[in-house]
Design an enzyme around this catalytic site. Structure first.
Site, PDB file in Angstrom:
ATOM      1  N   GLU A  49     -16.516  21.895  19.844  1.00 50.41           N
ATOM      2  CA  GLU A  49     -17.125  23.160  20.257  1.00 50.41           C
ATOM      3  C   GLU A  49     -17.777  23.896  19.086  1.00 50.41           C
ATOM      4  OE1 GLU A  49     -14.669  26.526  21.123  1.00 50.41           O
ATOM      5  OE2 GLU A  49     -16.124  27.408  22.500  1.00 50.41           O
ATOM      6  N   SER A 105     -15.643  32.513  29.148  1.00 52.47           N
ATOM      7  CA  SER A 105     -15.474  31.178  28.561  1.00 52.47           C
ATOM      8  C   SER A 105     -14.241  30.470  29.101  1.00 52.47           C
ATOM      9  CB  SER A 105     -15.399  31.268  27.038  1.00 52.47           C
ATOM     10  OG  SER A 105     -16.664  31.641  26.536  1.00 52.47           O
TER      11      SER A 105
HETATM   12 MG    MG Z   1     -15.343  29.193  23.112  1.00 51.31          MG
HETATM   13 ZN    ZN Z   2     -18.460  35.086  25.090  1.00 52.77          ZN
END
Ligand code: MG
Ligand code: ZN
Length: 359
Positions: free
Chosen positions: A247, A79
């Site tokens: 997010e 990420s």
């Molecule tokens: Mg994240």
């Molecule tokens: Zn992940």
């Protein structure tokens, strides 16, 4: 004779239609809302759609594309690198936050938007210092340096951030209390969602959990959609516009855990927020909404389902991330720029171009 006049009229009409279409196409959005479902692949979306009896808010987006998520050093991104690509337009090594592979500091679309006078914000369900939001704010060679990332918030032009991670601001090895520094910088520091909801204007640091927020199916309530609503309300006051990153942080975590109900609850919570964002964008009229993912997590497949009952049977192939293409949904002015198959780094590059954010 008559035919010719008619033909002329048709030509004139079609020219004016073409002109008005190109004018609409040329319109630059005042605001950009950039939504990331961490780990959200296409099957996550259809599994959630099935669980929701065949409908999701994300379907209201007018344009759809795909992005290639590989990082600078790995076919499978993490990420930190995935978010750096989406925030800064550079593929970097896994683990790195807002830095190129040679450790050059990068400037995100959020930071650049702040520099040209836009208001900026972040809303997440992880700590605000976690990899994905950090990619929009910080420059660190390792995503684990959450206290250093908290320090980077002090240098950011950000106006509103809501998520977890209070301990990285308050209980630090260096003994600093960064919430005091935030107050000096004019932020209201709120540590509960009630306090967040009471802020009516100005800068807001909403640090509403020590680290991550609870799971969507374990008491988080409507934190993500309420925080989003508040962030939009505060940022919308700037006539120059705003950039907001939202997010759905824990779609990824549910999928790492191969936990179908956790994953689906996170997906539906994220989609509820998508609905709020699209309602605003539709009403406001000059807001570009981009919804995508940094990578897919879990290799989620759909074994069976029942749209009427809202039942869905999913399986996970892995506890890790996978390398598949992830979808991009867009809505509003310039939405058409994001169709087709593209590199993840092309998404911020297009934002940089449309807002003239080159340095
Ligand atoms: Mg994240
Ligand atoms: Zn992940």
């Amino acid at each position: 004779m008559k035919k010719r006049v008619l033909l002329k009229r048709v030509v004139a009409l079609s020219i004016s239609v073409i002109l008005s279409i190109s004018i609409v196409g040329a319109q630059v959005p005042q605001n950009i809302i950039f939504m990331i479902g961490d780990g959200m692949g296409l099957n996550h979306i259809y599994a959630a759609m099935t669980a929701n009896h065949g409908k999701l808010n994300i379907e209201r987006c007018s344009h759809i594309g795909f992005s290639k998520t590989y990082s600078a050093n790995d076919y499978i991104t993490d990420s930190a690198a995935g978010g750096t690509a989406l925030a800064c337009g550079v593929k970097t090594k896994n683990g790195m936050v807002g830095m190129s592979p040679d450790s050059t500091k990068l400037s995100s679309t959020l930071t650049r938007s702040g520099r040209i006078g836009k208001s900026t914000g972040i809303v997440v369900t992880s700590s605000v210092t976690h990899a994905t939001p950090a990619d929009f704010i910080a420059n660190q060679d390792n995503r684990k340096k959450e206290e250093e990332i908290a320090l980077d918030f002090m240098k950011s032009p950000i106006d509103v951030f809501i998520g977890g991670g209070l301990k990285f601001f308050k209980e630090r090895k260096d003994g600093k209390d960064l919430t005091k520094e935030l107050e000096k910088k004019g932020f209201r520091v709120a540590t509960t969602m009630e306090e967040v909801k009471n802020v009516k204007r100005g800068k807001l640091a909403g640090l509403v959990a020590q680290e991550a927020l609870p799971k969507a199916n374990e008491g988080r309530g409507d934190m993500l959609s309420e925080a989003t609503q508040k962030a939009i309300e505060l940022l919308d006051k700037n006539k120059k516009g705003f950039f907001l990153m939202i997010e759905g942080s824990q779609i990824d975590w549910g999928s790492h855990a191969n936990d179908a109900s956790y994953t689906l609850a996170e997906m539906l919570d994220f989609d509820k927020t998508v609905g709020i964002v699209l309602d605003y964008a539709q009403k406001q009229g000059n807001t570009l909404v981009i919804i995508t993912a940094d990578h897919e997590t879990g290799g989620l497949t759909i074994k069976d389902g029942d749209l009427k009952k809202g039942d869905v049977e999913v399986r996970f192939e892995t506890i890790k991330h996978t390398g598949t293409l992830v979808p991009i949904f867009s809505f509003g002015p310039k939405a058409e720029e994001f169709i087709g198959i593209q590199e993840n780094i092309d998404i911020p590059k297009k934002i940089i171009k449309m807002w003239n954010l080159e340095k």
